[in-house]
Enzyme design. Sequence first.
Site, mmCIF file in Angstrom:
data_model
loop_
_atom_site.group_PDB
_atom_site.id
_atom_site.type_symbol
_atom_site.label_atom_id
_atom_site.label_comp_id
_atom_site.label_asym_id
_atom_site.label_seq_id
_atom_site.Cartn_x
_atom_site.Cartn_y
_atom_site.Cartn_z
ATOM 1 N N LYS A 96 0.814 7.500 -23.562
ATOM 2 C CA LYS A 96 0.925 7.802 -24.763
ATOM 3 C C LYS A 96 2.569 7.437 -24.916
ATOM 4 O O LYS A 96 2.847 6.639 -24.943
ATOM 5 C CB LYS A 96 0.657 9.322 -25.132
ATOM 6 C CG LYS A 96 -0.785 9.564 -25.485
ATOM 7 C CD LYS A 96 -1.596 9.872 -24.248
ATOM 8 C CE LYS A 96 -3.005 10.265 -24.691
ATOM 9 N NZ LYS A 96 -3.856 10.640 -23.699
ATOM 10 N N TYR B 109 0.793 -1.084 -0.271
ATOM 11 C CA TYR B 109 -0.271 0.007 -0.164
ATOM 12 C C TYR B 109 0.911 1.161 -0.037
ATOM 13 O O TYR B 109 0.501 2.314 -0.869
ATOM 14 C CB TYR B 109 -0.965 0.202 1.075
ATOM 15 C CG TYR B 109 -1.803 1.205 1.110
ATOM 16 C CD1 TYR B 109 -3.140 0.972 0.562
ATOM 17 C CD2 TYR B 109 -1.745 2.431 1.403
ATOM 18 C CE1 TYR B 109 -4.102 2.094 0.191
ATOM 19 C CE2 TYR B 109 -2.586 3.595 1.456
ATOM 20 C CZ TYR B 109 -3.816 3.329 0.801
ATOM 21 O OH TYR B 109 -4.497 4.144 0.617
ATOM 22 N N ASP C 242 1.818 20.605 -20.638
ATOM 23 C CA ASP C 242 1.132 19.183 -20.681
ATOM 24 C C ASP C 242 2.390 18.337 -21.799
ATOM 25 O O ASP C 242 2.320 18.589 -22.969
ATOM 26 C CB ASP C 242 -0.284 19.535 -21.605
ATOM 27 C CG ASP C 242 -0.880 18.180 -21.810
ATOM 28 O OD1 ASP C 242 -0.147 17.187 -21.740
ATOM 29 O OD2 ASP C 242 -2.078 18.160 -22.089
ATOM 30 N N PHE D 233 -18.356 14.882 -26.559
ATOM 31 C CA PHE D 233 -18.038 13.924 -27.776
ATOM 32 C C PHE D 233 -17.875 12.380 -27.036
ATOM 33 O O PHE D 233 -18.009 11.481 -27.897
ATOM 34 C CB PHE D 233 -16.663 14.254 -28.086
ATOM 35 C CG PHE D 233 -15.452 14.441 -27.273
ATOM 36 C CD1 PHE D 233 -15.537 15.471 -26.312
ATOM 37 C CD2 PHE D 233 -14.563 13.292 -27.006
ATOM 38 C CE1 PHE D 233 -14.410 15.569 -25.411
ATOM 39 C CE2 PHE D 233 -13.627 13.466 -25.863
ATOM 40 C CZ PHE D 233 -13.357 14.602 -25.149
ATOM 41 N N PHE E 90 -6.983 21.730 -24.995
ATOM 42 C CA PHE E 90 -7.242 20.142 -24.806
ATOM 43 C C PHE E 90 -8.627 20.093 -24.168
ATOM 44 O O PHE E 90 -8.666 20.804 -23.177
ATOM 45 C CB PHE E 90 -6.080 19.407 -24.501
ATOM 46 C CG PHE E 90 -6.321 17.928 -24.730
ATOM 47 C CD1 PHE E 90 -6.713 17.435 -26.144
ATOM 48 C CD2 PHE E 90 -6.798 17.117 -23.596
ATOM 49 C CE1 PHE E 90 -7.017 16.127 -26.290
ATOM 50 C CE2 PHE E 90 -7.242 15.829 -23.899
ATOM 51 C CZ PHE E 90 -7.286 15.326 -25.140
ATOM 52 N N THR E 91 -9.478 19.162 -24.715
ATOM 53 C CA THR E 91 -10.676 18.847 -23.937
ATOM 54 C C THR E 91 -10.666 18.730 -22.361
ATOM 55 O O THR E 91 -11.472 19.667 -21.604
ATOM 56 C CB THR E 91 -11.492 17.594 -24.580
ATOM 57 O OG1 THR E 91 -10.650 16.633 -24.619
ATOM 58 C CG2 THR E 91 -11.917 17.894 -26.026
ATOM 59 N N ARG F 149 -12.779 15.409 -33.916
ATOM 60 C CA ARG F 149 -12.069 16.305 -33.247
ATOM 61 C C ARG F 149 -12.688 18.040 -33.858
ATOM 62 O O ARG F 149 -11.999 18.432 -34.457
ATOM 63 C CB ARG F 149 -10.838 16.353 -33.472
ATOM 64 C CG ARG F 149 -10.191 15.022 -32.574
ATOM 65 C CD ARG F 149 -10.020 15.712 -31.105
ATOM 66 N NE ARG F 149 -11.055 14.972 -30.165
ATOM 67 C CZ ARG F 149 -10.527 14.883 -28.826
ATOM 68 N NH1 ARG F 149 -9.725 15.103 -28.293
ATOM 69 N NH2 ARG F 149 -11.883 14.139 -28.084
#
Length: 464
Positions: A264, A78, A221, A455, A130-131, A388
């Site tokens: 990514k 943990y 980001d 979306f 970005f969303t 997009r």
Amino acid sequence: MAKKKEKKRSWAEPFKIKVVEPIKMTTREHREKAMKQAGYNTFLLKSEDVYIDLLTDSGTNAMSDRQWAGMMLGDEAYAGSKNFYYLESNVKKYYGMPYFVPMHQGRAAEHIISKILIKPGDYVAGNMYFTTTKLHQELAGATFVDVIIKEAHKPSNTHKFKGNIDIQKLEDLINKVGAKKLAYISMAGPVNMAGGQPFSMENLKAVRKLAKKYGVKMWFDATRVMENAYFIKVREKGYENKSLQVILKEMCSYFDGLWVSAKKDLMVNIGGIFATRSKKVFDAARNMVVVYEGLHTYGGLAGRDMEAMARGMEEMVSFDNIKARVGQVEYLGNRLKEFGIPFVKPIGGHAIFLDAKAFLPHIPQDEFPAQTLAAEIYIDSGVRTMERGIVSAGRNKKTGEHNYPKLELVRITLPRRVYTQAHIDVTAESVAEVFENRKKIKGLKMVYEPAYLRFFQGRFERLK
Ligand SMILES: Cc1ncc(COP(=O)(O)O)c(C=O)c1O
């Protein structure tokens, strides 16, 4: 002396296939039905109905044998898992940030940094948006202002660094709202919504200079930073002989902190990073993470996930790896060019973005051309892509009207190390087939709209 002729060598992957996962081929009739059932939203399709899944490169990558081996070394304690300490040391080594908090994925970090740095009534300036990033900034009470260069909004413009910030626009904003009201500059590289377009180091340095002048923080980001680092290496003077690892470190050195969706660049199925050089922000994040994610040494992840992330980080800085990744995207773009298909130029790092406005000029933007095009490509071949455009852009917070983005795009995204050149050929051929029959295609109407990030779950019907 005559110049030595360079040997012609195609790009190729620096790996071979060891395990395969069968995929299903379906009939057009089956796909028509599946698309209708999914409300003409590719996010709502069942994965087993998809042949080639180019919805996203997020968490859909193939891990290496070294990463899989690392999964067996998960320390599932943990608190204080050894995988956490290994990952923490790699965050320091590769991103150069002294303080790190693990997160289950990128948006968890976006949530936490927005809560820490934004006060209601503040502004956030960014290179496009970005969303999920913008939503978290708005939920924390900020108004997001896009300060990207104007070229980024034009699909056919071939500017080498369409992810750059317009320095004048940024300074005008600071002068208008006051530096104290600008919570931070939110810079992404490359810019997903602009077509995977990078910013240059020169631009980053200019933004840093301005931020320093006004005492404004800069947050990064860094979700696909390796693609941006690659473009700097191959496109920007002075960087051609620097390693990607060195370029990455330099990029990060101009920021106060960063977040990463590890799904990514790090080629894992789940994971996120929150890292900063501010002890104060770190203390706040470390405290907040126990409320929303889990203890600060696992942040919603299993030990094995952190091990795979740490190992993925070591692989992501390989030049051959990223060259092959971008090479595959370029290959798809070049095939589409042969068919005369309109898409965003220059070819970006992770995806090809079809220009749906040019592809389906007879469909007005409020009949969702990109949503329609993504549905038609799926019906044609079982290739899944994503909208997009106007659906992703959501509604104006104040007026409730649709936001009408200049870019109305379909993203054909390539997961890392997953598909072969033949899959890419089939994809290009399918897009070409839809292009040939484009005049017969009708738009959509929205019949269900969720409150946030519509979306993902919005539903549509075909217009008669
Ligand atoms: C540029 C960018 N930032 C942030 C995120 C959010 O990350 P996640 O999906 O891991 O929550 C994504 C995900 O697609 C992204 O592309």
